[in-house]
Design a protein around this motif. Structure first.
Motif, PDB file in Angstrom:
ATOM      1  N   ILE A 206       0.840  -1.199   0.000  1.00 15.73           N
ATOM      2  CA  ILE A 206       0.000   0.000   0.000  1.00 15.73           C
ATOM      3  C   ILE A 206       0.877   1.251   0.000  1.00 15.73           C
ATOM      4  CG2 ILE A 206      -1.553   1.408   1.419  1.00 15.73           C
ATOM      5  CD1 ILE A 206      -2.918  -1.189   2.313  1.00 15.73           C
ATOM      6  N   CYS A 207       1.879   1.278   0.858  1.00 11.46           N
ATOM      7  CA  CYS A 207       2.747   2.462   0.974  1.00 11.46           C
ATOM      8  C   CYS A 207       3.527   2.726  -0.312  1.00 11.46           C
ATOM      9  CB  CYS A 207       3.703   2.295   2.150  1.00 11.46           C
ATOM     10  SG  CYS A 207       2.901   2.374   3.769  1.00 11.46           S
ATOM     11  N   LEU A 208       3.965   1.660  -0.989  1.00 13.64           N
ATOM     12  CA  LEU A 208       4.686   1.847  -2.243  1.00 13.64           C
ATOM     13  C   LEU A 208       3.756   2.391  -3.328  1.00 13.64           C
ATOM     14  CD1 LEU A 208       7.012  -1.303  -2.413  1.00 13.64           C
ATOM     15  CD2 LEU A 208       7.467   0.954  -1.419  1.00 13.64           C
ATOM     16  N   CYS A 209       2.516   1.896  -3.370  1.00 16.32           N
ATOM     17  CA  CYS A 209       1.532   2.439  -4.309  1.00 16.32           C
ATOM     18  C   CYS A 209       1.311   3.920  -4.040  1.00 16.32           C
ATOM     19  CB  CYS A 209       0.199   1.697  -4.177  1.00 16.32           C
ATOM     20  SG  CYS A 209       0.175   0.009  -4.815  1.00 16.32           S
ATOM     21  N   TYR A 210       1.157   4.249  -2.769  1.00 22.86           N
ATOM     22  CA  TYR A 210       0.885   5.645  -2.391  1.00 22.86           C
ATOM     23  C   TYR A 210       2.064   6.547  -2.747  1.00 22.86           C
ATOM     24  CZ  TYR A 210      -1.077   9.400   0.526  1.00 22.86           C
ATOM     25  OH  TYR A 210      -1.610  10.580   0.990  1.00 22.86           O
ATOM     26  N   ALA A 211       3.276   6.091  -2.475  1.00 22.13           N
ATOM     27  CA  ALA A 211       4.463   6.889  -2.802  1.00 22.13           C
ATOM     28  C   ALA A 211       4.537   7.170  -4.294  1.00 22.13           C
ATOM     29  CB  ALA A 211       5.721   6.158  -2.333  1.00 22.13           C
ATOM     30  N   SER A 212       4.173   6.189  -5.122  1.00 23.71           N
ATOM     31  CA  SER A 212       4.270   6.385  -6.570  1.00 23.71           C
ATOM     32  C   SER A 212       3.327   7.474  -7.064  1.00 23.71           C
ATOM     33  CB  SER A 212       3.981   5.067  -7.301  1.00 23.71           C
ATOM     34  OG  SER A 212       2.615   4.736  -7.269  1.00 23.71           O
ATOM     35  N   PHE A 241       8.186   4.667   2.433  1.00 24.57           N
ATOM     36  CA  PHE A 241       7.424   5.831   1.981  1.00 24.57           C
ATOM     37  C   PHE A 241       8.158   7.123   2.299  1.00 24.57           C
ATOM     38  CE2 PHE A 241       4.504   9.323   2.916  1.00 24.57           C
ATOM     39  CZ  PHE A 241       3.804   9.423   1.717  1.00 24.57           C
ATOM     40  N   TYR A 242       8.575   7.278   3.562  1.00 27.13           N
ATOM     41  CA  TYR A 242       9.227   8.532   3.948  1.00 27.13           C
ATOM     42  C   TYR A 242      10.613   8.669   3.314  1.00 27.13           C
ATOM     43  CZ  TYR A 242       5.537   9.981   7.085  1.00 27.13           C
ATOM     44  OH  TYR A 242       4.330  10.407   7.580  1.00 27.13           O
ATOM     45  N   HIS A 243      11.288   7.561   3.120  1.00 32.74           N
ATOM     46  CA  HIS A 243      12.582   7.624   2.437  1.00 32.74           C
ATOM     47  C   HIS A 243      12.391   8.181   1.024  1.00 32.74           C
ATOM     48  CE1 HIS A 243      15.964   6.064  -0.023  1.00 32.74           C
ATOM     49  NE2 HIS A 243      16.674   6.364   1.061  1.00 32.74           N
ATOM     50  N   PHE A 244      11.328   7.729   0.353  1.00 26.59           N
ATOM     51  CA  PHE A 244      11.085   8.214  -1.006  1.00 26.59           C
ATOM     52  C   PHE A 244      10.703   9.694  -1.016  1.00 26.59           C
ATOM     53  CE2 PHE A 244       8.138   9.173  -4.475  1.00 26.59           C
ATOM     54  CZ  PHE A 244       8.959   8.888  -5.563  1.00 26.59           C
ATOM     55  N   TYR A 246      11.147  12.059   1.095  1.00 28.95           N
ATOM     56  CA  TYR A 246      12.154  13.007   1.576  1.00 28.95           C
ATOM     57  C   TYR A 246      13.406  13.038   0.695  1.00 28.95           C
ATOM     58  CZ  TYR A 246       9.428  13.681   5.834  1.00 28.95           C
ATOM     59  OH  TYR A 246       8.426  13.995   6.739  1.00 28.95           O
ATOM     60  N   SER A 247      13.555  12.062  -0.194  1.00 23.21           N
ATOM     61  CA  SER A 247      14.737  12.064  -1.074  1.00 23.21           C
ATOM     62  C   SER A 247      14.395  12.461  -2.511  1.00 23.21           C
ATOM     63  CB  SER A 247      15.384  10.669  -1.090  1.00 23.21           C
ATOM     64  OG  SER A 247      14.489   9.697  -1.627  1.00 23.21           O
ATOM     65  N   HIS A 248      13.108  12.574  -2.812  1.00 29.38           N
ATOM     66  CA  HIS A 248      12.662  12.859  -4.178  1.00 29.38           C
ATOM     67  C   HIS A 248      12.518  14.371  -4.364  1.00 29.38           C
ATOM     68  CE1 HIS A 248      10.793  11.712  -8.010  1.00 29.38           C
ATOM     69  NE2 HIS A 248       9.928  12.696  -7.796  1.00 29.38           N
ATOM     70  N   ASN A 249      13.309  14.937  -5.249  1.00 27.72           N
ATOM     71  CA  ASN A 249      13.222  16.365  -5.550  1.00 27.72           C
ATOM     72  C   ASN A 249      12.453  16.598  -6.847  1.00 27.72           C
ATOM     73  OD1 ASN A 249      14.737  17.235  -3.298  1.00 27.72           O
ATOM     74  ND2 ASN A 249      16.646  16.716  -4.349  1.00 27.72           N
ATOM     75  N   VAL A 250      11.866  17.783  -6.953  1.00 27.60           N
ATOM     76  CA  VAL A 250      11.049  18.137  -8.115  1.00 27.60           C
ATOM     77  C   VAL A 250      11.608  19.404  -8.736  1.00 27.60           C
ATOM     78  CG1 VAL A 250       8.733  18.740  -8.910  1.00 27.60           C
ATOM     79  CG2 VAL A 250       9.020  17.118  -7.013  1.00 27.60           C
ATOM     80  N   ARG A 251      11.738  19.395 -10.070  1.00 29.34           N
ATOM     81  CA  ARG A 251      12.254  20.566 -10.777  1.00 29.34           C
ATOM     82  C   ARG A 251      11.087  21.445 -11.231  1.00 29.34           C
ATOM     83  NH1 ARG A 251      17.143  21.660 -12.434  1.00 29.34           N
ATOM     84  NH2 ARG A 251      17.788  19.468 -12.147  1.00 29.34           N
ATOM     85  N   ARG A 252      11.140  22.705 -10.890  1.00 28.90           N
ATOM     86  CA  ARG A 252      10.092  23.641 -11.297  1.00 28.90           C
ATOM     87  C   ARG A 252      10.204  23.954 -12.776  1.00 28.90           C
ATOM     88  NH1 ARG A 252       9.570  28.901  -7.900  1.00 28.90           N
ATOM     89  NH2 ARG A 252       7.437  28.761  -8.649  1.00 28.90           N
ATOM     90  N   LYS A 253       9.059  23.973 -13.474  1.00 22.13           N
ATOM     91  CA  LYS A 253       9.073  24.306 -14.891  1.00 22.13           C
ATOM     92  C   LYS A 253       9.374  25.784 -15.124  1.00 22.13           C
ATOM     93  CE  LYS A 253       6.114  20.741 -16.884  1.00 22.13           C
ATOM     94  NZ  LYS A 253       4.907  20.454 -17.702  1.00 22.13           N
ATOM     95  N   VAL A 254       9.004  26.614 -14.155  1.00 26.79           N
ATOM     96  CA  VAL A 254       9.138  28.067 -14.327  1.00 26.79           C
ATOM     97  C   VAL A 254      10.591  28.488 -14.441  1.00 26.79           C
ATOM     98  CG1 VAL A 254       8.637  30.329 -13.324  1.00 26.79           C
ATOM     99  CG2 VAL A 254       6.983  28.458 -13.087  1.00 26.79           C
ATOM    100  N   ASP A 255      11.419  28.043 -13.501  1.00 25.88           N
ATOM    101  CA  ASP A 255      12.802  28.515 -13.489  1.00 25.88           C
ATOM    102  C   ASP A 255      13.834  27.393 -13.438  1.00 25.88           C
ATOM    103  OD1 ASP A 255      12.482  27.600 -10.904  1.00 25.88           O
ATOM    104  OD2 ASP A 255      12.572  29.585  -9.968  1.00 25.88           O
TER     105      ASP A 255
END
Length: 420
Positions: A206-212, A241-244, A246-255
Motif C-alpha cells: 500500500i505504501c509503495l503504491c501511495y508513494a508512486s 514511503f518517507y525515504h522516497f 524526503y529524497s525525491h526532488n522536483v524541478r520547477r518548470k518556471v525557473d
C-alpha cells in the motif's frame, strides 16, 4: 473532451475524481460501525480514492486538468446566447497537452469480457518512455499471456496503481471482498510470482503504491519502487514511503530550480486552492479545510500512519482519519445523500455543492443526447419532485429547484436558446 476514466470503479461503489463524490451500492450511516462489513469495506475503498485525490500530486494534477476543461466548456455555455448540445469548445493548447499527458499515464483499465490472464506463464516487464506534447511520459508495460494463449500488453498506469492500493486497504476491513485481476489484483499477483515477501506484506505494498502517486508517472514509479524495496525485509512500508518522499526532488518548470517534494506539494495545494477560488462563486469553506491535514509538511500522513499504529488497522483507524480529514459528498443506491459540513457548522458547505452542480451541468451539456441521458443529480429529485421529462430533456428550467436548475438560473443558462 472529458477524462472518461475519471470515475474509479469498485464493484460495489465508485469515486468521482475531482468532484469529491462517493457512491455506495449499499447503505451509509454516519456511525459507520452500524454499516455492514461489505459497506464498510466499500466506503474505505472509495475513501482511499478521495485521499489519493486530495493529497498526492497526481491526484491534484488530474483534478486541475479536469477543471480547466470544465471551465472552458462552461465559459462557452455562459457567453453564448445559443447552446448546441453537445458543447464542443476550442480548448487551450495547455489544456489539451495536460489532458493528453493524463490519458497517457492512466494505463489499462480492464480486459475485454471473457479474457483472463494465465498466471502460470512468465510476465515480461518493459519500461517505455514516449514524448507526449513535449513531455517525457514513462509507462510500465506487462506482457502477459491470456488463458486462450494470446499475448497482450497491459499498461501499468495510474488506474491500476490507485485501484491496487484501494483494494488492498479494503481487504484490511473486508478480507472477503473480491475483484477482477485488472485493475485490482495484477500487481499483487505479479509480486506473488517475483516478490513473495512484498506480496505477503499488505501494508508495505500500500505504501509503495501511495508513494508512486507523488509522481506524475505512477505506474513506472511503482515498478521501480517494487524492485528497490520488494525483497528487502529490513525496511517496512512506513520507512520506504518517507525515504522516497524526503529524497525525491522536483524541478520547477518556471525557473528550473529544485525543490523538495514537501515544498512542491505545499505549492501545488496553494495553487489548487487559488484555482478553486477563481472557479467558484461560493465562499471557500470545504476547499479551505480539506487539504490542510494532508500536507506532507504536517508530518502526519493519515494513509501511512494509520497502517503502522501500535494496533492493527481497524474501523477505529478509519473513524480517526475521517475525524481528522473529513468526508466528501456521499450518495447511495438507497437514495441517501449527504453533503459534508465543517466542524462546528450545521449547514453543508456551499462550495462543494456548487462544484458538484457545475460538474452535473458540464457533463449534461458536453454529452451527446441519448435515450438514457439525464441530469446526473436526478436521484435528488426522486419522489414528489421527480419529473422524467424535466430531468432528461430540460433540467435547466426552473419548475424543479435543485442544484442543477439553481446554478443554471444564476448563470442565466435557462434564458438561452438550447438546441440538441
Amino acid at each position: 473532451m472529458q477524462i472518461e476514466e475519471e470515475i474509479l470503479n469498485e464493484l460495489r461503489g465508485s469515486y468521482k475524481t475531482s468532484f469529491y463524490s462517493i457512491y455506495l451500492n449499499g447503505s451509509y450511516d454516519e456511525d459507520i460501525s452500524k454499516m455492514s462489513q461489505k459497506d464498510q469495506g466499500t466506503l474505505l475503498h472509495e475513501y482511499v480514492h478521495y485521499l489519493q485525490n486530495i493529497s498526492t500530486p497526481f491526484g491534484m494534477y488530474m483534478s486541475m486538468t479536469m477543471y480547466n476543461l470544465m471551465y472552458q466548456s462552461l465559459h462557452n455555455i455562459i457567453t453564448n446566447d445559443t447552446i448546441h448540445i453537445p458543447v464542443n469548445p476550442v480548448l487551450s493548447k495547455q489544456s489539451v497537452a495536460s489532458y493528453k499527458n493524463i490519458m497517457a499515464v492512466l494505463g489499462t483499465k480492464k480486459l475485454d469480457r471473457g479474457q483472463n490472464i494465465d498466471w502460470s506463464k512468465e510476465i515480461r516487464v518493459v519500461l517505455d518512455t514516449k514524448d507526449v506534447e513535449g513531455t517525457d511520459i514513462e509507462n510500465a508495460i506487462f506482457n502477459v499471456t491470456l488463458t486462450d494463449g494470446k499475448q497482450v500488453d497491459i499498461e501499468i498506469g495510474a488506474i491500476i496503481v490507485m485501484e491496487t492500493m484501494s483494494a488492498l486497504y479494503q481487504s484490511l476491513i473486508d478480507p472477503k471482498a473480491s475483484h477482477p485481476d485488472i485493475p485490482y489484483n495484477i500487481i499483487m499477483k505479479y509480486c506473488q510470482k517475483h516478490y513473495p515477501r512484498l506480496a505477503s506484506d499488505t501494508r508495505k505494498l500500500i505504501c509503495l503504491c501511495y508513494a508512486s502517486l507523488y509522481t506524475l508517472c505512477p505506474g513506472a514509479q511503482l515498478i521501480r519502487l517494487i524492485k528497490d524495496y520488494g525483497n528487502n525485509n529490513s525496511i517496512d512500508g512506513y520507512t520506504a514511503f518517507y525515504h522516497f518522499v524526503y529524497s525525491h526532488n522536483v524541478r520547477r518548470k518556471v525557473d528550473g530550480s529544485l525543490r523538495t517534494l514537501t515544498e512542491s506539494v505545499d505549492e501545488m495545494i496553494d495553487n489548487f486552492k487559488a484555482m478553486m477560488a477563481n472557479i467558484l462563486t461560493s465562499k471557500m469553506e470545504f476547499f479551505d479545510d480539506i487539504f490542510e491535514p494532508v500536507r506532507l509538511s504536517q508530518k502526519w500522513v493519515p494513509v501511512v500512519s494509520a497502517l503502522y499504529d501500535k494496533t492493527p488497522f481497524s474501523l477505529n483507524h478509519l473513524k480517526k482519519i475521517i475525524e481528522y480529514v473529513g468526508l466528501p459528498y456521499i450518495h447511495t443506491s438507497y437514495q441517501q445523500y449527504s453533503f459534508p459540513n465543517l466542524k462546528g457548522k450545521s449547514e453543508a458547505s456551499l462550495d462543494l455543492i456548487e462544484l458538484i452542480a457545475l460538474q452535473a451541468v458540464y457533463s449534461y451539456f458536453t454529452t451527446t443526447k441519448s435515450d438514457d441521458k439525464e441530469c446526473e443529480l436526478s436521484y435528488m429529485c426522486k419522489g414528489n419532485k421527480y419529473n422524467e421529462d424535466h430531468c432528461k430533456n430540460h433540467p435547466w428550467t426552473q419548475e424543479i429547484a435543485c442544484p442543477f436548475s439553481v446554478l443554471c438560473n444564476a448563470y442565466e443558462i435557462d434564458k438561452k436558446t438550447i438546441i440538441g
